[in-house]
Design a protein around this motif. Structure first.
Motif, short mmCIF file in Angstrom:
data_model
loop_
_atom_site.label_atom_id
_atom_site.label_comp_id
_atom_site.label_asym_id
_atom_site.label_seq_id
_atom_site.Cartn_x
_atom_site.Cartn_y
_atom_site.Cartn_z
N GLN A 189 0.98 -0.75 -9.24
CA GLN A 189 -0.01 -1.53 -9.11
C GLN A 189 -0.38 -1.79 -7.52
O GLN A 189 -0.48 -2.91 -7.14
CB GLN A 189 0.12 -2.88 -9.66
CG GLN A 189 0.12 -2.72 -11.23
CD GLN A 189 0.43 -3.89 -11.98
OE1 GLN A 189 1.28 -4.95 -11.53
NE2 GLN A 189 -0.01 -4.31 -13.17
N LEU A 190 -0.40 -0.53 -6.92
CA LEU A 190 -0.75 -0.69 -5.44
C LEU A 190 -1.73 0.36 -5.02
O LEU A 190 -1.81 1.22 -5.58
CB LEU A 190 0.46 -0.10 -4.59
CG LEU A 190 1.83 -0.96 -4.29
CD1 LEU A 190 2.87 -0.34 -3.93
CD2 LEU A 190 1.59 -2.34 -3.70
N PRO A 191 -2.73 -0.18 -4.09
CA PRO A 191 -3.60 0.82 -3.64
C PRO A 191 -3.28 1.67 -2.83
O PRO A 191 -1.95 1.97 -2.51
CB PRO A 191 -4.50 -0.16 -2.54
CG PRO A 191 -3.57 -1.23 -2.34
CD PRO A 191 -2.87 -1.44 -3.35
N LEU A 192 -3.90 2.83 -2.86
CA LEU A 192 -3.45 4.37 -2.22
C LEU A 192 -4.44 5.00 -1.32
O LEU A 192 -5.51 4.65 -1.57
CB LEU A 192 -3.56 5.08 -3.68
CG LEU A 192 -3.14 6.57 -3.41
CD1 LEU A 192 -1.63 6.95 -3.17
CD2 LEU A 192 -3.27 7.35 -4.83
N GLU A 193 -3.81 5.20 -0.25
CA GLU A 193 -4.75 5.91 0.97
C GLU A 193 -3.75 7.40 0.88
O GLU A 193 -2.77 7.58 1.13
CB GLU A 193 -4.75 5.31 1.95
CG GLU A 193 -5.66 4.10 1.84
CD GLU A 193 -6.02 3.42 2.97
OE1 GLU A 193 -6.04 4.03 4.28
OE2 GLU A 193 -6.22 2.17 2.96
N TYR A 194 -4.73 8.45 1.30
CA TYR A 194 -4.31 9.76 1.57
C TYR A 194 -4.21 10.21 3.16
O TYR A 194 -5.09 9.60 3.84
CB TYR A 194 -5.02 10.82 0.81
CG TYR A 194 -4.80 10.74 -0.73
CD1 TYR A 194 -3.83 11.28 -1.12
CD2 TYR A 194 -5.86 10.20 -1.45
CE1 TYR A 194 -3.37 11.25 -2.46
CE2 TYR A 194 -5.58 9.97 -2.76
CZ TYR A 194 -4.48 10.60 -3.59
OH TYR A 194 -4.38 10.65 -4.76
N VAL A 195 -3.25 10.97 3.62
CA VAL A 195 -3.11 11.33 5.04
C VAL A 195 -3.33 12.89 4.97
O VAL A 195 -2.54 13.31 4.09
CB VAL A 195 -2.25 10.88 6.00
CG1 VAL A 195 -2.25 11.50 7.15
CG2 VAL A 195 -2.27 9.17 6.03
N LEU A 249 0.76 -1.23 -0.01
CA LEU A 249 0.09 0.04 -0.04
C LEU A 249 0.83 1.36 0.10
O LEU A 249 1.89 1.16 0.48
CB LEU A 249 -0.80 -0.19 1.27
CG LEU A 249 -1.84 1.24 1.59
CD1 LEU A 249 -2.78 1.35 0.62
CD2 LEU A 249 -2.18 1.15 3.05
N LEU A 250 0.41 2.24 -0.63
CA LEU A 250 1.12 3.58 -0.64
C LEU A 250 0.25 4.60 0.34
O LEU A 250 -0.97 4.35 0.17
CB LEU A 250 1.10 4.10 -2.03
CG LEU A 250 1.95 3.41 -3.06
CD1 LEU A 250 1.90 4.16 -4.58
CD2 LEU A 250 3.50 3.44 -2.54
N VAL A 251 0.92 5.18 1.20
CA VAL A 251 0.24 6.39 1.84
C VAL A 251 0.65 7.63 1.67
O VAL A 251 1.89 7.85 1.73
CB VAL A 251 0.42 5.61 3.34
CG1 VAL A 251 -0.24 6.88 4.26
CG2 VAL A 251 -0.15 4.58 3.78
#
Length: 154
Positions: A91-97, A59-61
């Motif tokens: 090819q990784l999901p992404l979440e934001y902070v 995962l990418l944050v």
């Protein structure tokens, strides 16, 4: 408490550099790994891809620089655009902070270590990435505790 292994990369995306942080498998502690001097998109992806493979990242944050009023300004939109391209390429999901004030926090940490922030911009980016990832890890842990508490109550 059940905790699954997590391997995420925290990114502090700037115009010239990308601060990169990783976490231990337990998801407790984020650590600054490197600062990537941005070159071309392809070169940046290749360097990040190596890290992703080495660390088995799932995962990418990414820190999103909201304005102090809480809106997405032009800088945040640029970050989203690049983050989406990176997410797709790796090819990784992404979440934001919400990354408001992370660079300020990172600068304060560096000053407390008796270093000059102006001479350590790449260190600031790396520490800011670690703060971003740590915020995400802490939120995730709090959410898991909340769910567990609710389950225990029913």
């Amino acid at each position: 408490m059940t905790s699954s292994r997590i391997s995420a990369l925290g990114l502090d995306i700037g115009r010239k550099r990308i601060g990169v942080a990783g976490c231990d498998g337990t998801g407790l502690i984020a650590t600054g790994l490197m600062t990537l001097e941005r070159r071309s998109f392809a070169q940046d992806v290749e360097i990040l891809r190596q890290l992703v493979e080495e660390r088995q990242v799932e995962l990418l944050v990414v820190g999103l620089p909201y304005t102090m009023g809480g809106e997405l300004g032009s800088q945040a939109k640029q970050v989203q655009k690049l983050a989406n391209r990176l997410s797709h390429a790796l090819q990784l999901p992404l979440e934001y902070v919400d990354e408001r004030l992370t660079s300020v926090q990172a600068e304060q940490l560096i000053q407390s270590e008796r270093r000059s922030p102006s001479r350590h911009k790449s260190l600031i980016d790396r520490k800011a990435a670690a703060i971003i990832l740590q915020r995400w890890l802490d939120e995730r842990r709090l959410e898991a505790q909340r769910r567990e508490t609710l389950t225990d109550c029913h």
